[in-house]
Design a protein around this motif. Structure first.
Motif, short mmCIF file in Angstrom:
data_model
loop_
_atom_site.label_atom_id
_atom_site.label_comp_id
_atom_site.label_asym_id
_atom_site.label_seq_id
_atom_site.Cartn_x
_atom_site.Cartn_y
_atom_site.Cartn_z
N LEU A 1 -16.19 -12.11 7.53
CA LEU A 1 -16.32 -11.46 6.23
C LEU A 1 -14.95 -11.18 5.61
O LEU A 1 -14.77 -11.29 4.39
CB LEU A 1 -17.10 -10.15 6.38
CG LEU A 1 -18.60 -10.28 6.62
CD1 LEU A 1 -19.22 -8.92 6.90
CD2 LEU A 1 -19.29 -10.94 5.42
N THR A 2 -13.99 -10.82 6.44
CA THR A 2 -12.64 -10.57 5.94
C THR A 2 -12.04 -11.85 5.35
O THR A 2 -11.45 -11.83 4.26
CB THR A 2 -11.73 -10.05 7.08
OG1 THR A 2 -12.22 -8.78 7.51
CG2 THR A 2 -10.29 -9.91 6.61
N TYR B 1 -6.33 -6.88 3.81
CA TYR B 1 -4.98 -7.40 3.89
C TYR B 1 -4.40 -7.22 5.29
O TYR B 1 -3.80 -8.14 5.86
CB TYR B 1 -4.07 -6.70 2.87
CG TYR B 1 -4.51 -6.82 1.44
CD1 TYR B 1 -5.40 -7.82 1.03
CD2 TYR B 1 -4.05 -5.93 0.47
CE1 TYR B 1 -5.81 -7.92 -0.28
CE2 TYR B 1 -4.46 -6.03 -0.85
CZ TYR B 1 -5.34 -7.02 -1.23
OH TYR B 1 -5.74 -7.11 -2.54
N ALA B 2 -4.58 -6.01 5.85
CA ALA B 2 -4.05 -5.73 7.19
C ALA B 2 -4.67 -6.64 8.24
O ALA B 2 -3.98 -7.19 9.10
CB ALA B 2 -4.29 -4.27 7.55
N ILE C 1 3.32 -8.83 -5.22
CA ILE C 1 4.57 -8.46 -4.54
C ILE C 1 4.32 -8.12 -3.08
O ILE C 1 5.01 -8.61 -2.17
CB ILE C 1 5.24 -7.28 -5.27
CG1 ILE C 1 5.71 -7.71 -6.66
CG2 ILE C 1 6.43 -6.76 -4.45
CD1 ILE C 1 6.24 -6.57 -7.50
N ALA C 2 3.31 -7.27 -2.83
CA ALA C 2 3.03 -6.84 -1.46
C ALA C 2 2.61 -8.01 -0.58
O ALA C 2 3.06 -8.13 0.57
CB ALA C 2 1.95 -5.76 -1.47
N LEU C 3 1.75 -8.87 -1.11
CA LEU C 3 1.29 -9.99 -0.30
C LEU C 3 2.39 -11.01 -0.07
O LEU C 3 2.42 -11.69 0.97
CB LEU C 3 0.07 -10.65 -0.96
CG LEU C 3 -1.18 -9.78 -1.06
CD1 LEU C 3 -2.36 -10.57 -1.60
CD2 LEU C 3 -1.54 -9.18 0.30
N THR C 4 3.30 -11.14 -1.02
CA THR C 4 4.45 -12.02 -0.82
C THR C 4 5.32 -11.49 0.32
O THR C 4 5.78 -12.25 1.18
CB THR C 4 5.28 -12.13 -2.10
OG1 THR C 4 4.50 -12.72 -3.14
CG2 THR C 4 6.52 -12.99 -1.87
N VAL C 5 5.55 -10.17 0.33
CA VAL C 5 6.33 -9.56 1.41
C VAL C 5 5.64 -9.79 2.75
O VAL C 5 6.28 -10.13 3.76
CB VAL C 5 6.53 -8.05 1.16
CG1 VAL C 5 7.15 -7.37 2.37
CG2 VAL C 5 7.39 -7.83 -0.08
#
Length: 306
Positions: A35-36, A272-273, A137-141
């Protein structure tokens, strides 16, 4: 207060269903992971595309955007500073910073905006800022810090274009900015797929609770408490100080920005985690605790500024 209670009731029921699914083993041992992946790679990009493609981007350029951006940067900056000092690592610190400042503006923010603030569009600046600015930005990091990519600069700069959620967001912004109307036969199936995103995220979160220990029972206690304190108290206080002290907002406009900043950490942060395999317990505990705390926080905010 009906909006606050209704929004939380919907989320609690779906998470509860996910927990039962996990307990009964209906989706096997990999149900949460499947599901994730569905939410991250397929449903969420579709949802973000359809949301932004139909959005009025002019709402981004407003005082609410500035308050949202500055209050988010303030609490995220505090978490990052502590993470650097404590050497928590780039990826883990990024997840924690998101938990400290990324609010549940979608499946919880919209019903609360309708019932508490009387206008669903008031949550749009927060939603668009997070989708257009914070998420890519966060996902790129996370992409760069978890894969250890050492390629040329041009390839690293194109990282957002290889991330499905960031790509869906950017494509939606492009369609909205261009004024193009996507034909129904194209938009309708994308919308249908996007409608799976929120249920998939909540169900996966519920399944992940099966067999887990109570919050704050492991080595993540310090990071969780910091993220929750910044999210539940720091961000609403920062938004209030900026809105009232810097931008001179009063009355309903002040209530709008404080209420939206007091929303809990978004459930998709766990997606995301889990996708990047970092800070899963941090995200899960921070979401659970901030969601529980946000009920009295929102009640107090509505009483003080309503």
């Amino acid at each position: 207060m009906q909006g606050v209670l209704s929004g939380f009731a919907v989320i609690a029921v779906v998470i509860g269903v996910g927990y039962v699914i996990g307990r009964r083993g209906f989706l096997g041992t990999q149900g949460s992971a499947v599901l994730t992946k569905l939410a991250f790679h397929v449903a969420s990009p579709a949802l973000l595309f359809t949301t932004l493609a139909r959005a009025d981007l002019s709402v981004v350029f407003s005082e609410r955007l500035l308050v949202t951006a500055l209050s988010t940067a303030a609490v995220a900056g505090v978490f990052v500073a502590v993470g650097v000092v404590r050497r928590w690592g780039v990826a883990r610190t990024t997840i924690g910073a998101l938990c400290a400042g990324y609010v549940n503006a979608g499946n919880l923010g919209i019903p609360i905006a309708v019932y508490v603030l009387g206008d669903a569009s008031l949550v749009a600046p927060v939603l668009l800022f997070q989708l257009i600015g914070v998420t890519p930005i966060a996902l790129t990091v996370l992409d760069l810090s978890t894969t250890g990519e050492k390629g040329p600069l041009w390839r690293r700069l194109l990282t957002p274009l290889r991330n499905p959620i960031a790509l869906g967001s950017l494509a939606g912004v492009a369609v909205s900015a261009s004024g193009i109307t996507v034909p129904g036969p194209v938009m309708d199936p994308v919308t249908l797929i996007g409608n799976m995103a929120v249920p998939a995220v909540l169900l996966a979160f519920g399944i992940s609770l099966r067999g887990s220990t109570l919050p704050l029972r492991d080595g993540e206690r310090g990071t969780v408490l910091l993220a929750v304190a910044l999210k539940s108290a720091g961000q609403p206080l920062a938004a209030w100080a900026l809105a009232a002290g810097v931008f001179g907002l009063t009355g309903p406009r002040l209530l709008d920005v404080v209420v939206t900043s007091a929303l809990p950490a978004a459930q998709n942060l766990y997606t995301y985690a889990a996708t990047y395999g970092v800070g899963e317990r941090l995200a899960r505990d921070a979401i659970l605790i901030s969601t529980a705390l946000s009920v009295p926080v929102l009640v107090v905010v509505a009483a003080l500024f309503g």
